[in-house]
Design a protein around this motif. Sequence first.
Motif: not given
Length: 491
Positions: A455-473
Amino acid sequence: MDDFKLGVDLSEYQLKGMENMASSDMLELEKALQATELRGSDPSATSGAPLKVESLEGTLKILTLQEGDIQFWKKIPKLPAFNTVEEYNQLTSVGADRGGFNNEGELPEEEDATYVRKAELVKFLGVTKSVTHPMQLVNTMVGNLIQRETKNGTLWILRKADKALTFGDADVIPQEWNGLYKQHFTGFGGTLDQYLSSDSIVDLRGKALTEASIEQGGLGILENFGFADLLMAPPVVLSNFVKRFHESKLIQPNTAALTDGIMGQRVKVFASQFGDIELGYDKFMKANPLRYAGSAKTSSKAPDAVIPDGVAPVTAVADGSTKFAGFNGDYFYAVASLNRYGEGPLVALKNTLTTVAGTESVDLKFADGGGTYPASGYVIYRSKKTPTTPLASTPLYPIFQVSTAQKAAGYDGGIAPLVRDRNRFLPGCESALMLQNNDEVYSFKQLAPLMKMDLAVLSPAIRFMILLYGTPQFYAPRKATRFINIGDDLT
């Protein structure tokens, strides 16, 4: 053997410069400075405590889940997805089973195969992690904090995915995918009565899993043209299963295990009449934990408490489809509102027990409590039969959940807006799933690999996302058997 040590020798703690200190000097030092049991950083520390170098074990002790806890997720076949709506075709019939024999030279009767197209929506799992800049500069025992938090976030995502793999229900929480249990039900295209009376359900009614029940489930799969080779269950289910073998186990003399004093039995595979079935466990297949009446929201964004009907919140009614026969007794009932953030407060619908006969079911009447984050469904809780403790100290167990739309229409025989409990699901019991374990039967369709996105650095911190896209069938739900109401009754 001279080098063998049972522990750390006292001499190894001796401070440099104190080797030749007289005992009288040591006593004087003891009078002047006492280490005490306080930490040096404790504001109430006195004497010599602030001078201590604190001793902290140099490794991180993991007290929560680890990768090895996530088992079912590892076993499900993974396939790529190419759209947010993943469709698949089912061949449900090659033609009716009739006729076939003809006279000489006669045109055979025509039979058409039946095809069905189904779809599941890709859903989106994610978590945001943050590490401040100063935290990246200090020394820690875990090394790179961003790497550590990336791993923690990945485990968090996989835990949620693993749990939702079986329990997800998009009707109750629209942001969730439909898990295998929900797709198993919809695959039969009928009512709860039709589904629960099918040969793809084994209802143990509070009994422990047995060899006979596994054999029955395997036969159901075979008769639906499948071959069972995997059974996944919560750990307690398999633990109770193997207890049956402990007291009746034949101990063979002159074996390595007996010589080494190794007792007990671990059952990895069940040899059914129709083939070997692997027995696997997953901690996140366990039913949601019990709660107590009056317990608070599980999240600040969970919906507000439901409002019990002021006249008849819990009513026992005659019902020809009830399953309370043999379970007649007294029960406490409670309800928690639910949304994607968590459950609301657990509200007892009545402070006294409700007596239910074997020919009756129970209608529950309550209203939504609203809130900034509204409910999308409700979780119905019930005590075990005839508790001997007062309501406040009686464990209440989740037995099923309904969506707001299902409640508004009337659920399982209850007229609108009543929710009826026919005792289909017992409190304090578990479920398990046995199936043919390959991508002809089921898979997880993944739109993209599990990913880390900065994510963009908007403060003295590193922010990031962990993401998973899917579905069981669940392509072939009839090639699976669900065991329900698995208890701990070994009789």
